[in-house]
Design a protein around this motif. Structure first.
Motif, mmCIF file in Angstrom:
data_model
loop_
_atom_site.group_PDB
_atom_site.id
_atom_site.type_symbol
_atom_site.label_atom_id
_atom_site.label_comp_id
_atom_site.label_asym_id
_atom_site.label_seq_id
_atom_site.Cartn_x
_atom_site.Cartn_y
_atom_site.Cartn_z
ATOM 1 N N PHE A 11 0.849 -1.197 0.000
ATOM 2 C CA PHE A 11 0.000 0.000 0.000
ATOM 3 C C PHE A 11 0.882 1.244 0.000
ATOM 4 O O PHE A 11 1.728 1.381 0.885
ATOM 5 N N TRP A 25 2.523 5.373 -10.248
ATOM 6 C CA TRP A 25 1.857 4.181 -9.702
ATOM 7 C C TRP A 25 1.320 3.308 -10.827
ATOM 8 O O TRP A 25 1.462 2.083 -10.810
ATOM 9 N N LEU A 26 0.705 3.943 -11.833
ATOM 10 C CA LEU A 26 0.146 3.192 -12.961
ATOM 11 C C LEU A 26 1.251 2.407 -13.676
ATOM 12 O O LEU A 26 1.085 1.232 -14.011
ATOM 13 N N ARG A 78 2.541 -0.357 -11.398
ATOM 14 C CA ARG A 78 1.538 -1.433 -11.324
ATOM 15 C C ARG A 78 1.732 -2.435 -12.464
ATOM 16 O O ARG A 78 1.560 -3.628 -12.293
ATOM 17 N N GLN A 79 2.119 -1.884 -13.612
ATOM 18 C CA GLN A 79 2.300 -2.756 -14.771
ATOM 19 C C GLN A 79 3.626 -3.510 -14.733
ATOM 20 O O GLN A 79 3.765 -4.563 -15.333
ATOM 21 N N TYR A 100 -1.289 -1.204 -4.147
ATOM 22 C CA TYR A 100 -2.418 -0.289 -4.001
ATOM 23 C C TYR A 100 -1.939 1.130 -3.729
ATOM 24 O O TYR A 100 -0.832 1.324 -3.207
ATOM 25 N N TYR A 101 -2.800 2.060 -4.041
ATOM 26 C CA TYR A 101 -2.474 3.470 -3.791
ATOM 27 C C TYR A 101 -3.715 4.170 -3.282
ATOM 28 O O TYR A 101 -4.800 4.012 -3.828
ATOM 29 N N ARG A 102 -3.538 4.927 -2.223
ATOM 30 C CA ARG A 102 -4.619 5.812 -1.812
ATOM 31 C C ARG A 102 -4.016 7.091 -1.223
ATOM 32 O O ARG A 102 -2.954 7.070 -0.624
ATOM 33 N N GLN A 159 -5.427 8.999 -20.688
ATOM 34 C CA GLN A 159 -5.201 7.842 -19.820
ATOM 35 C C GLN A 159 -5.105 8.278 -18.358
ATOM 36 O O GLN A 159 -5.717 7.687 -17.467
ATOM 37 N N ASN A 212 -6.254 11.032 -17.208
ATOM 38 C CA ASN A 212 -7.564 11.598 -16.883
ATOM 39 C C ASN A 212 -8.483 10.502 -16.339
ATOM 40 O O ASN A 212 -9.100 10.640 -15.282
ATOM 41 N N ALA A 213 -8.517 9.389 -17.068
ATOM 42 C CA ALA A 213 -9.372 8.267 -16.640
ATOM 43 C C ALA A 213 -8.894 7.713 -15.307
ATOM 44 O O ALA A 213 -9.687 7.444 -14.406
ATOM 45 N N LEU A 214 -7.573 7.575 -15.181
ATOM 46 C CA LEU A 214 -7.014 7.020 -13.949
ATOM 47 C C LEU A 214 -7.357 7.913 -12.749
ATOM 48 O O LEU A 214 -7.787 7.427 -11.694
ATOM 49 N N LEU A 219 -10.948 7.631 -11.838
ATOM 50 C CA LEU A 219 -11.193 6.316 -11.235
ATOM 51 C C LEU A 219 -10.766 6.287 -9.766
ATOM 52 O O LEU A 219 -11.411 5.692 -8.925
ATOM 53 N N MET A 220 -9.667 6.971 -9.478
ATOM 54 C CA MET A 220 -9.088 6.874 -8.138
ATOM 55 C C MET A 220 -9.663 7.868 -7.128
ATOM 56 O O MET A 220 -9.409 7.742 -5.934
#
Lengths: 676, 149
Positions: free
Chosen positions: A134, A152-153, A156-157, A166-168, A610, A612-614, A617-618
Motif C-alpha cells: 500500500f 503508480w500506474l 503497477r504494470q 495499491y495506492y490511496r 489515460q 484523466n481516466a485514472l 477512477l481513483m
C-alpha cells in the motif's frame, strides 16, 4: 536457522541491573573525582551546578559506553537475542502482511523504484502472495499527487502479478504519519495480520520481510519486531561518514540495546513489522492537551506506539540478526539538523507521556533516552558556560589569598589539574573506545576489503572521530537552539526531508551557521584574553564553531564524498558488493526516470486521456474532497478555459489546482475540449 | 463549468473517440453511427457527451458485469483499461452496433483491470489514554503497570 536462546525474567532483570548499575557506579565515581577537581574558590551554587551538569553529561556517555561493551561481547559470542523463537526459512506463511509506504510530497520515482525492487525480491522467496503493498499518500502538493498516480500506474504494470500494489491518498492529513497508518488500519487493518511499516527511503530485502512475518507467526505474543536499518546510497561526504559509522559502530550499539531491552525494545517508526491486532488494540494515539509544540498530535509516534503496545502486554523486539534493512541518511549537516528539529520536538513532547500511567519501566527509559539525546546538548552548553563564567569570574574577582581572618598561610585556590585531565581522558576513552570495538567486530566477521582494507578502515575511523569532534559543538548549538525554541512555544511544522545530494550553497551555510561562527570567534577571543588557562581546553569546541560554515559546506559536497571513497575513506560493503535489492532498485529507478513528469498537475490530467481516466477512477478512494470556496473553483475554471481556448498558461494556485483535481466532471470535459 | 468550443456535434464525437485511442481513419464511421443513434442536431454539448457515455457505459458493463463501481468510475475504468489494452486498434464501430467488445479484447481488459485499493473492511482502533500526571498519584502512575487481559 537461528537458534532459540532461552532467558528467564530474572536473567532479563539481571542484565538491566548490570548495565544500569555500571552506568550509575561509573557516573558516581567520575562525579566524586570531579568534585575534587572543581576549583575550591567557586561559590557553592556554582559548584553544585557544575556537579549536576557533569553528572548528567557523564551518565549519558556512560550508558552509551556500557551498552556498547555488552553489545560487543554479545556479538563476540555470536549470541542471538534471547527469548524469540526462530523458524526455518522455508516455513510457509499462513497469514497476510501489508507493506505500508506512507509518503508526504516525496519523489514518486524513488519511492516506487524501491517498492518494485522489494516486490521483485519477495518474489524470489516464493511467498510473495502473502504480501500486499500500500502506498499511503499524504501528499499535499498537487503536482506530486499527479506524479504519484502516473508512476503508480507504470509501477503497477511492472509489478509481479502475484503482488497487489495499491495506492490511496488522504485528502486531509490528520495526525501526520500516525494518522495515515491509523486510517489504513480503520479501513483495511482487519484484512491483515501484520503490517511492515516503511519510510519513503526504506528498502527491505524480500528475505528479511519474509523472516519478519515468519517470526511474528512463530511468536504470537510479539507486537513489534524492529529490523535495525543501515544507511546507504548517498554520496555526500557527510552522508558517507554517517553510513560508515552506522555500518561499523551500528551493530554493537544495536546489540547493546537488544542486550538489556530484550522483549521491551523500541520502535523506530519504519523498517519494522507490527501485529495489526496489537496495534489496533493499543495504538490509537490521543491528542495531547495544550497547544503545539508540547500539546496536539504526537509527532514522534513510534516511541509512544511501542510503549503502548508494551503496556497492552505485547512484546517488542529489536533484532540485530535481521540484515537487509536499509534507509538513507540526510545528505548534509543542515538537512540532518532540519530532521533533528522535528525529532527534537517529538522527543520533548514525550515529557508528557513519560510519566503517564501503566507504562513498562523500560518504555520510560526509552522516553528518557530520547529526551536526553536532545537535552544533553543544552546541558553540555550550560556546563561549558558555567565553567567559562567561573574562570572569567576569577579573572575579574581574583582569589583572596589573605582573608581578613588571621592565618599564618595564604589560602591557595585548589584546582586539581591532573584530576581534570584524567576525567577528560576517561570521557574521551568512553566515547572513542566503542568505535574501535565496533571495528574489531566488523573485521572479525567480515572482509576488511569491503570497507577499504584494514588501513582504509582504521584511517576512516580516525577521520570519523575528527569529524565527530568538529561537528559535535555545531550540533550542540543546533540542538540547544531547538530545545530553547520548543520551550518558547515555536512549532516545527511538517516539511519534506531532502534526500538528494545537492550540496549546501554558501548563502544557506552562512544563514544557518552565522551565529555559530560568531560565537566560536567571540569565545576564542574572550578565553585567550581573560581565561588563558582554558584556551586549549576550549579549542576543540571553538575550532568546530569557528569553522562551521566551511565544515558544513565541505561535508555536503558529493564530489568530496566521491573523492573520499577513491582514497578508501568511509567505504561500506554495500558499495563494494552491491546487494541484489539495491541493484534492482537502481534498475527500476532508471526505468521510471524515463517517464516524463513535466507539467504534472491539472495540465497532465486534462491533456492525457489515460491519466484523466485514472485520476477520476481513483478519486473516491481518496475520501471526500477537502473544503474549498466556490470562488476558488470559479477562478480555477476561468484559468482552465483560458488554457483550453486561448492556450494561455494556467498558473493555478495550489488551492485552485486542488479544487480542480477534486472536480472530475470539469476534468473530463476539459480533456474532451482539448481533443476537439 | 468549462465551455466547449463546439464547431459541431461531430467535433464532440470525434474528440470523445480520439480520447479512447481511435485513429482518424476510424472516426468517420463512429461519428456517423452516433449521429444516427442520437437522431437530432445537438444543441448542448453535455447532452451529446452524456449520450455517448451511456453507449460506452453499456459496453463497460458488458466487460465488467460484476463491477460495483459507480457509473462515473466504471466509465473511467473502462476508458483507462481500453487505452492500456490498445482497444481502439482491436475493434471497429461494430462494437457500438452490437454493444459488445470482441471476446479476446474483453478478456484482456478484464485481466488488465486492477483495484486501486481493496474494498473497505472497517474496524475501529481502540482509543488510548495518556493520563497527565497528578501530584497526588504521581508515584502510583509511575509504578503501576497495566496487565494484559
Amino acid at each position: 536457522m537461528q537458534k532459540f536462546v532461552p532467558i528467564s525474567p530474572k536473567q532479563v532483570r539481571r542484565r538491566r541491573v548490570v548495565v544500569f548499575g555500571l552506568m550509575i557506579v561509573s557516573t558516581l565515581l567520575a562525579t566524586l573525582k570531579w568534585i575534587t577537581a572543581i576549583p575550591s574558590d567557586s561559590r557553592l551554587f556554582t559548584q553544585l551546578l557544575m556537579v549536576i551538569l557533569f553528572m548528567l553529561t557523564f551518565a549519558w556517555i556512560a550508558l552509551f559506553f556500557w551498552s556498547s561493551i555488552f553489545g560487543f561481547f554479545e556479538l563476540l559470542r555470536k549470541r542471538n537475542v534471547p527469548g524469540i523463537h526462530w523458524v526455518d526459512e522455508n516455513t510457509k506463511l499462513s497469514t497476510r502482511t501489508a507493506i505500508l509506504m506512507p509518503v508526504y510530497n516525496e519523489s514518486p520515482t524513488n519511492v516506487f523504484a524501491n517498492l518494485l525492487a522489494m516486490a521483485e525480491d519477495l518474489k524470489k522467496t516464493g511467498q510473495e502472495k502473502a504480501f500486499d503493498i500500500f502506498v499511503l499518500s499524504d501528499t499535499t502538493n498537487p503536482k506530486v499527487w499527479v506524479e504519484e498516480e502516473k508512476i503508480w500506474l507504470e509501477a503497477r504494470q511492472l509489478m509481479s502479478p502475484n503482488i497487489n500494489l495499491y495506492y490511496r491518498r488522504r485528502a486531509k492529513n490528520i495526525a501526520r504519519k500516525s494518522g495515515n497508518i491509523e486510517d489504513f488500519c480503520n479501513k483495511w487493518g482487519a484484512k491483515y495480520d501484520f503490517m511492515i511499516v516503511l519510510d519513503a527511503d526504506s528498502l527491505l530485502s524480500g528475505k528479511t520481510m519474509l523472516t519478519m512475518a515468519q517470526l511474528m507467526e512463530a511468536n504470537p505474543e510479539t507486537g513489534i519486531i524492529q529490523a535495525p536499518p543501515m544507511c546507504i546510497n548517498r554520496n555526500s561526504l557527510f552522508a558517507r561518514i554517517q553510513q560508515f559509522a552506522g555500518k561499523v559502530y551500528g551493530p554493537i550499539v544495536s546489540a547493546g540495546l537488544a542486550y538489556w531491552q530484550v522483549s521491551d525494545s523500541n520502535y523506530w517508526g519504519h523498517n519494522a513489522i507490527i501485529r495489526v491486532k496489537a496495534f489496533m488494540e493499543c495504538c490509537k494515539l490521543p491528542v495531547l492537551s495544550g497547544r503545539a509544540p508540547f500539546g496536539g498530535h504526537i509527532l514522534s509516534h513510534d516511541f509512544v506506539e511501542a510503549a503502548l503496545i508494551r503496556r497492552g502486554g505485547w512484546s517488542a523486539w529489536l533484532l540485530p540478526e535481521l540484515k537487509g534493512s536499509f534507509e538513507e541518511c540526510p545528505p548534509t549537516m543542515i538537512d540532518f539538523a532540519i530532521r533533528d528539529r522535528r525529532w527534537c520536538q517529538g522527543n520533548m513532547q514525550h515529557i508528557k507521556v513519560l510519566i503517564s500511567k501503566g507504562l513498562h519501566p523500560v518504555s520510560r527509559v526509552h522516553f528518557t533516552i530520547g529526551i536526553m539525546s536532545y537535552l544533553s546538548s543544552p546541558i553540555w552548553l550550560c556546563f561549558l558556560l558555567v565553567g567559562l563564567m567561573t574562570a572569567l569570574g576569577r579573572e575579574i574577582f581574583p582569589p583572596t589569598y589573605f582573608p581578613q581572618s588571621y592565618t599564618l598561610f595564604p589560602e591557595w585556590p585548589i584546582f586539581d589539574k591532573i584530576g581534570t585531565i584524567a576525567l577528560f581522558i576517561l570521557s574521551m576513552f568512553m566515547l572513542i573506545f566503542p568505535k574501535f570495538l565496533g571495528l574489531i567486530i566488523y573485521l572479525k566477521e567480515n572482509k576488511a576489503a569491503d570497507i577499504g582494507g584494514i588501513f582504509g578502515a582504521i584511517k576512516s575511523v580516525l577521520a570519523e572521530i575528527v569529524f565527530s569532534a568538529l561537528s559535535a559543538p555545531i550540533m550542540m548549538m543546533f540542538q540547544s537552539k531547538f530545545v530553547f525554541d520548543i520551550f518558547a512555544g515555536i512549532d516545527a511544522g511538517w516539511n519534506t526531508q531532502n534526500r538528494e545530494d545537492s550540496g549546501t550553497p554558501f548563502k544557506q551555510a552562512v544563514e544557518r551557521h552565522f551565529w555559530h561562527t560568531i560565537l566560536g570567534i567571540a569565545t576564542t577571543i574572550i578565553v585567550w584574553n581573560y581565561a588563558h588557562a582554558l584556551f586549549w581546553w576550549m579549542l576543540p569546541i571553538t575550532v568546530g564553531l569557528m569553522l562551521s560554515i566551511p565544515i558544513s559546506m565541505f561535508s555536503s559536497r558529493e564530489s568530496n564524498g566521491i573523492a573520499a571513497r577513491k582514497h578508501k575513506f568511509f567505504v561500506i560493503p554495500e558499495e563494494v558488493k552491491i546487494p541484489e535489492i539495491l541493484k534492482e532498485a537502481k534498475a527500476y529507478l532508471a526505468n521510471l526516470q524515463k517517464i516524463s513528469l513535466d507539467n504534472c498537475g491539472v495540465e497532465a490530467i486534462v491533456t492525457n486521456p489515460q491519466l484523466n481516466a485514472l485520476h477520476i477512477l481513483m478519486l473516491p478512494i481518496n475520501g471526500p474532497a477537502p473544503e474549498f470556496s466556490a470562488k476558488t473553483l470559479e477562478m480555477a475554471q476561468i484559468k482552465l478555459e483560458n488554457f483550453i481556448n486561448h492556450k494561455l498558461k494556467m498558473e493555478l494556485t495550489k488551492e485552485e489546482e486542488i479544487a480542480l483535481l477534486y472536480s472530475p466532471q470539469i476534468l473530463r470535459k476539459a480533456c474532451l475540449a482539448l481533443a476537439i | 463549468m468549462v465551455t466547449l468550443r463546439i464547431q459541431s456535434g461531430d467535433d464532440i464525437i470525434r474528440a470523445y473517440f480520439s480520447n479512447l485511442g481511435f485513429s482518424e481513419k476510424q472516426l468517420p464511421a463512429l461519428t456517423r453511427l452516433i449521429d444516427e443513434r442520437f437522431g437530432k442536431v445537438p444543441t448542448d454539448g453535455d447532452e451529446l457527451v452524456a449520450f455517448i457515455d451511456a453507449q460506452v457505459l453499456r459496453l463497460a458493463k458488458s466487460v465488467f458485469p460484476h463491477s460495483v463501481l459507480p457509473d462515473e468510475q466504471l466509465l473511467a475504468q473502462f476508458r483507462l483499461v481500453f487505452l492500456l489494452c490498445n482497444g481502439a486498434q482491436k475493434c471497429t464501430d461494430e462494437v457500438l452496433k452490437k454493444h459488445r467488445l470482441p471476446e479476446g479484447l474483453a478478456e484482456q481488459m478484464r485481466k488488465t483491470a486492477f483495484e486501486t485499493a481493496p474494498g473497505y473492511c472497517f474496524s475501529d482502533m481502540v482509543p488510548q489514554k495518556i493520563e497527565s500526571p497528578k501530584p497526588s498519584n504521581f508515584f502510583h502512575n509511575l509504578f503501576h503497570r497495566a496487565k494484559k487481559d
